[in-house]
Design a protein around this motif. Structure first.
Motif, PDB file in Angstrom:
ATOM      1  N   LYS A   1      -6.196  12.689   2.712  1.00 57.06           N
ATOM      2  CA  LYS A   1      -4.913  12.092   2.331  1.00 57.06           C
ATOM      3  C   LYS A   1      -3.808  12.490   3.302  1.00 57.06           C
ATOM      4  CE  LYS A   1      -5.974  11.752  -2.520  1.00 57.06           C
ATOM      5  NZ  LYS A   1      -5.428  10.696  -3.313  1.00 57.06           N
TER       6      LYS A   1
ATOM      7  N   GLU B   1      -4.744   4.986   5.512  1.00 55.54           N
ATOM      8  CA  GLU B   1      -3.947   5.128   4.290  1.00 55.54           C
ATOM      9  C   GLU B   1      -3.339   6.517   4.129  1.00 55.54           C
ATOM     10  OE1 GLU B   1      -7.355   4.393   4.059  1.00 55.54           O
ATOM     11  OE2 GLU B   1      -7.015   2.252   4.257  1.00 55.54           O
TER      12      GLU B   1
ATOM     13  N   ARG C   1       1.174   6.778   7.363  1.00 56.00           N
ATOM     14  CA  ARG C   1       2.247   6.040   6.691  1.00 56.00           C
ATOM     15  C   ARG C   1       3.610   6.459   7.246  1.00 56.00           C
ATOM     16  NH1 ARG C   1      -0.594   2.190   5.235  1.00 56.00           N
ATOM     17  NH2 ARG C   1      -1.623   2.241   3.243  1.00 56.00           N
TER      18      ARG C   1
ATOM     19  N   ASP D   1       1.378  -0.686   3.247  1.00 61.43           N
ATOM     20  CA  ASP D   1       0.908  -0.753   1.865  1.00 61.43           C
ATOM     21  C   ASP D   1       1.113   0.608   1.218  1.00 61.43           C
ATOM     22  OD1 ASP D   1      -0.269  -1.274  -0.537  1.00 61.43           O
ATOM     23  OD2 ASP D   1      -2.284  -1.547   0.274  1.00 61.43           O
TER      24      ASP D   1
ATOM     25  N   ALA E   1      -1.542   2.090  -1.377  1.00 61.25           N
ATOM     26  CA  ALA E   1      -2.932   2.415  -1.010  1.00 61.25           C
ATOM     27  C   ALA E   1      -3.210   3.886  -1.170  1.00 61.25           C
ATOM     28  CB  ALA E   1      -3.199   1.985   0.424  1.00 61.25           C
TER      29      ALA E   1
END
Length: 109
Positions: A58, A64, A69, A106, A109
């Motif tokens: 993560k 994602e 991000r 997104d 996500a």
């Protein structure tokens, strides 16, 4: 586009300053994502190792992940800041590109 936008210099300075402040915060957030990959504090149990691996995924390395991000937001905001810094001349041309970039991030996500 044939349209032209002219912004007052003080407005440009304010917008660029806001963008710079936000970019500083995003860069700080990007550094924080590095800590998500540190999993040795979870312990030696197998479930702890799995939890650490999940946080690492993560944190960075996948499309994602938090780091990617934040990178996407930094890139889009940098383009926006640069468009405003040009005095608005590039704003109309860049407007649709950075809007598309932000919309393609997104966040669910």
């Amino acid at each position: 586009m044939s349209e032209f936008v002219r912004l007052d210099p003080h407005v440009i300075d304010e917008i660029v300053a806001i963008c710079d402040t936000t970019l500083d915060e995003l860069r700080s957030a990007r550094r924080i994502t590095d800590f998500l990959a540190i999993g040795h504090n979870f312990g030696d149990f197998e479930s702890s190792k799995q939890l650490a691996a999940g946080y690492a995924r993560k944190g960075a390395g996948t499309p994602e992940s938090a780091r990617e991000r934040v990178e996407q937001f930094i890139e889009a905001l940098t383009q926006l800041r640069d468009a405003f810094a040009s005095g608005g001349e590039a704003f109309l041309d860049a407007q649709f590109d950075w809007t598309r970039q932000l919309q393609n991030i997104d966040i669910d996500a």
